[in-house]
Write a protein that holds these residues in place. Structure first.
Motif, PDB file in Angstrom:
ATOM      1  N   GLU A   1      15.163   5.725  33.061  1.00  0.00           N
ATOM      2  CA  GLU A   1      13.689   5.754  32.670  1.00  0.00           C
ATOM      3  C   GLU A   1      13.192   5.888  33.947  1.00  0.00           C
ATOM      4  N   PRO A   2      12.009   6.607  34.066  1.00  0.00           N
ATOM      5  CA  PRO A   2      11.284   6.852  35.319  1.00  0.00           C
ATOM      6  C   PRO A   2      10.312   5.445  35.374  1.00  0.00           C
ATOM      7  N   ALA A   3      10.371   5.089  36.749  1.00  0.00           N
ATOM      8  CA  ALA A   3       9.714   3.947  37.129  1.00  0.00           C
ATOM      9  C   ALA A   3       8.205   4.177  37.341  1.00  0.00           C
ATOM     10  N   LEU A   4       7.338   4.094  36.104  1.00  0.00           N
ATOM     11  CA  LEU A   4       5.939   4.320  36.331  1.00  0.00           C
ATOM     12  C   LEU A   4       5.198   3.548  37.346  1.00  0.00           C
ATOM     13  N   ILE A   5       5.714   2.616  37.748  1.00  0.00           N
ATOM     14  CA  ILE A   5       4.942   1.414  38.716  1.00  0.00           C
ATOM     15  C   ILE A   5       5.094   2.118  39.627  1.00  0.00           C
ATOM     16  N   GLU A   6       5.970   3.100  40.127  1.00  0.00           N
ATOM     17  CA  GLU A   6       6.066   3.698  41.538  1.00  0.00           C
ATOM     18  C   GLU A   6       4.978   4.654  41.837  1.00  0.00           C
ATOM     19  N   LEU A   7       4.314   5.059  40.616  1.00  0.00           N
ATOM     20  CA  LEU A   7       3.099   6.028  40.926  1.00  0.00           C
ATOM     21  C   LEU A   7       1.508   5.407  40.688  1.00  0.00           C
ATOM     22  N   LEU A   8       1.795   3.866  41.239  1.00  0.00           N
ATOM     23  CA  LEU A   8       0.463   3.146  41.139  1.00  0.00           C
ATOM     24  C   LEU A   8       0.018   3.309  42.599  1.00  0.00           C
TER      25      LEU A   8
ATOM     26  N   MET B   1       2.055   1.610  48.050  1.00  0.00           N
ATOM     27  CA  MET B   1       1.259   2.899  49.164  1.00  0.00           C
ATOM     28  C   MET B   1       2.200   2.498  50.497  1.00  0.00           C
ATOM     29  N   ALA B   2       2.235   1.084  50.663  1.00  0.00           N
ATOM     30  CA  ALA B   2       2.576   0.563  51.869  1.00  0.00           C
ATOM     31  C   ALA B   2       4.086   1.197  52.171  1.00  0.00           C
ATOM     32  N   ARG B   3       5.072   1.214  51.009  1.00  0.00           N
ATOM     33  CA  ARG B   3       6.481   1.581  51.318  1.00  0.00           C
ATOM     34  C   ARG B   3       6.582   3.077  51.616  1.00  0.00           C
ATOM     35  N   ARG B   4       5.453   3.748  51.544  1.00  0.00           N
ATOM     36  CA  ARG B   4       5.539   5.205  51.717  1.00  0.00           C
ATOM     37  C   ARG B   4       6.561   6.039  51.077  1.00  0.00           C
ATOM     38  N   GLY B   5       6.520   5.859  49.728  1.00  0.00           N
ATOM     39  CA  GLY B   5       7.770   6.340  49.118  1.00  0.00           C
ATOM     40  C   GLY B   5       7.239   7.845  48.802  1.00  0.00           C
ATOM     41  N   ASN B   6       6.001   8.045  48.424  1.00  0.00           N
ATOM     42  CA  ASN B   6       5.479   9.499  48.337  1.00  0.00           C
ATOM     43  C   ASN B   6       5.272  10.510  49.672  1.00  0.00           C
TER      44      ASN B   6
ATOM     45  N   LEU C   1       0.437  15.753  46.747  1.00  0.00           N
ATOM     46  CA  LEU C   1       0.922  14.362  46.255  1.00  0.00           C
ATOM     47  C   LEU C   1       2.052  14.747  45.300  1.00  0.00           C
ATOM     48  N   THR C   2       2.554  16.139  45.157  1.00  0.00           N
ATOM     49  CA  THR C   2       3.681  16.247  44.028  1.00  0.00           C
ATOM     50  C   THR C   2       4.938  16.881  44.969  1.00  0.00           C
TER      51      THR C   2
END
Length: 592
Positions: free
Chosen positions: A238-245, A274-279, A324-325
């Motif tokens: 299941e996608p982690a929706l929280i990672e899109l915060l 955002m601090a994790r810079r995953g995007n 962003l994508t």
């Protein structure tokens, strides 16, 4: 002694800026709470309206503590079921967004989530100059002809009656995900998810301050819940929706949504993501903006948001969503540099329009609403210019770019206590506008040039009492008094745990003094930079932005030798060899 004098902080009833200083929360009220003198965070929370019984939840705002059940909102379950059907059937979906940050982040959130669910999904962002705001029938029909029979509009659509009707006729289904004010009737979409629907239940309507990206996040949660109930995730993750915060936080701050309750939780948790810079795209944009530390809400509002906005304002409208994508680091770097360049171009265009608009506004200095219009103005900067006018004039401002066809595109910004969006909707319903809508603090409109005078008369009459009341209530609210030595990194660190700060949740404002000005000068375009010294021997820097031509700025430039109280927000300054703090100055008053 008058009531005004008794309420005045430091006894200041008329500052250099022409306003009284009041305590944000009366000292007698604070004493009644039996607080320890050093319980700073509790005092800040109470001063921002937090009930005593809710303090612990507000100290660390989490999703668990604030997130509403998405099913509270009308049409939410229907929208989630329809999207779940599309995901299961591999049906092509198009996300139709707006060209600002809220629109870009809303679209990016749903694109990324649906892509992770394996759905064929794309984004469509209209060109600001060629297509204007919101969905058009022509665009929706083209999307359908290209193979996507399901369109989700984000940050737009609440007023798209004709466009939705054309889409229906062409066999294109639409789901509207918006937060702008609605009329008494709604477009005939498959679903309209909007906390500002007039028929929304009170427990959902309380979330009317959500940005569109917050509504999109709730739709994402509802979609995952439906798919979970259908056993969609048996055999797949299941996608982690929280990672899109991180996207939710950026869109919320950039759209100047009130950072209270659920919004504050979204931004608090989104900053961590955002601090994790995953995007990859956001990381590249932070690099382009030279943000090397964990980002703050201020960074999102003044560094990241304007760069994404620049694509829609003066460049290519889809650059923000593409950034962003993307999963390609090189593409992310290239787009970020392009947005950086466009942001500089936007600033130059904005400066020219602002000068002309300021001159025009002075000719109607007494009108409750400042309305200025000019031919040749770039539509992409009028919203920013309206915000600048509002700040300078302290009343609602509308800036209109007139086209060669005699049609004007306008953008307005309001002050607290004056609902500009409702007034624009009323003007539209009376036939004064071709199109219009928005929310309390911001609105957009399309108007024929020959209706400008009538529009001005209508808005001034409708809003005069509200503007007078809001202006009469104006006072600078002070949270604390610090000795000059207290303007320090230690203070800045101490107040961070009561953040994040922004619209509706203001950063603590302090008064300090008495001080004398040691040095004063103009830096940049019209910022007044100071070095001041207190009676305790401490020195610190202060800056009053965009104030060189104001009474405050001129007074500061020529006040050397006289004692002053200063008021503003202390900010950490890491430019030197060791951490320091400076005061972002908002007002001053004589101390003798």
């Amino acid at each position: 002694m008058t009531d005004t004098a008794k309420d005045a902080a430091l006894g200041i009833t008329h500052s250099i800026g022409g306003q009284p200083w009041h305590w944000r929360r009366a000292s007698a009220d604070m004493a009644s709470e039996n607080l320890a003198p050093d319980d700073l965070v509790t005092q800040l929370l109470l001063a921002r309206g937090v009930p005593r019984g809710d303090l612990e939840r507000q100290r660390v705002p989490t999703l668990r503590g604030f997130m509403p059940d998405p099913a509270l909102f009308k049409d939410m379950d229907a929208a989630a079921e329809r999207l779940a059907d599309a995901v299961a059937a591999q049906e092509a979906i198009t996300i139709f967004g707006d060209y600002d940050v809220d629109g870009a982040t809303s679209a990016a959130l749903l694109v990324r989530l649906l892509r992770d669910l394996g759905a064929p999904v794309g984004a469509y962002i209209p060109d600001r100059l060629m297509e204007g705001y919101g969905p058009s029938g022509a665009a929706l029909v083209r999307i359908g002809e290209a193979g996507s029979k399901l369109v989700v509009t984000v940050d737009c659509g609440a007023q798209a009656f004709e466009a939705i009707a054309e889409a229906n006729a062409a066999g294109v289904e639409t789901i509207i995900v918006d937060h702008h004010q609605c009329a008494t009737t709604l477009p005939a979409a498959f679903a309209v998810v909007n906390p500002n629907r007039l028929d929304e239940a009170p427990d959902a309507a309380v979330h009317g301050n959500l940005a569109a990206v917050g509504v999109a996040f709730l739709l994402g949660a509802a979609l995952l819940r439906v798919l979970r109930g259908r056993d969609f995730f048996k055999g797949r993750s299941e996608p982690a929706l929280i990672e899109l915060l991180d996207l939710v936080a950026l869109g919320t701050v950039a759209d100047v949504a009130r950072l209270t309750s659920f919004n504050r939780a979204l931004v608090t948790q989104g900053l961590k993501i955002m601090a994790r810079r995953g995007n990859i795209g956001l990381a590249a944009l932070m690099d382009a903006a030279r943000l090397t530390k964990a980002p703050t809400a201020t960074d999102m509002g003044f560094a990241l948001g304007p760069r994404i906005n620049a694509g829609g304002r003066v460049g290519k409208s889809d650059l923000g969503v593409r950034l962003l994508t993307t999963s390609d680091p090189q593409e992310a770097a290239d787009i970020s540099q392009e947005l950086n360049r466009l942001n500089e171009e936007r600033r130059a265009i904005e400066a020219g329009v602002l000068d002309e608009a300021m001159a025009m506004s002075e000719r109607a200095a007494n009108a409750p609403v400042a309305i200025v219009a000019g031919a040749g103005w770039h539509p992409g900067v009028i919203g920013i210019v309206a915000g600048r006018l509002k700040e300078k004039l302290r009343r609602p401002a509308i800036v209109i770019a007139l086209g060669e066809d005699g049609i004007g595109k306008g953008s307005g910004r309001s002050i607290s206590g004056v609902d500009l969006g409702a007034a624009i909707l009323a003007a539209k319903e009376t036939g004064l506008l071709i199109a219009g809508g928005g929310h309390a603090m911001a609105a957009g409109l399309t108007v024929a040039a020959d209706k400008l005078d009538a529009l001005g008369a209508f808005l001034n009459e409708r809003l005069a009492a509200d503007v007078e009341r809001a202006s009469g209530d104006r006072a600078l609210l002070i949270d604390a008094v610090l000795a000059p030595r207290g303007i320090s990194p230690l203070w800045c660190e101490a107040i961070e745990s009561a953040g994040p700060y922004g619209a509706g949740w203001p950063a603590p404002r302090v008064a300090t003094g008495p001080v004398r000005i040691v040095e004063a000068g103009i830096v940049g375009t019209d910022h007044v930079r100071l070095i001041v010294s207190g009676d305790d021997g401490a020195r610190f820097k202060a800056i009053a932005f965009r104030s060189a031509e104001t009474e405050l700025g001129q007074t500061l430039l020529h006040a050397r030798g006289r004692k002053l109280w200063l008021a503003g927000r202390a900010k950490r300054d890491d430019w030197g060899s060791r951490p320091a703090a400076e005061l972002h100055l908002e007002d001053a008053a004589w101390a003798e």
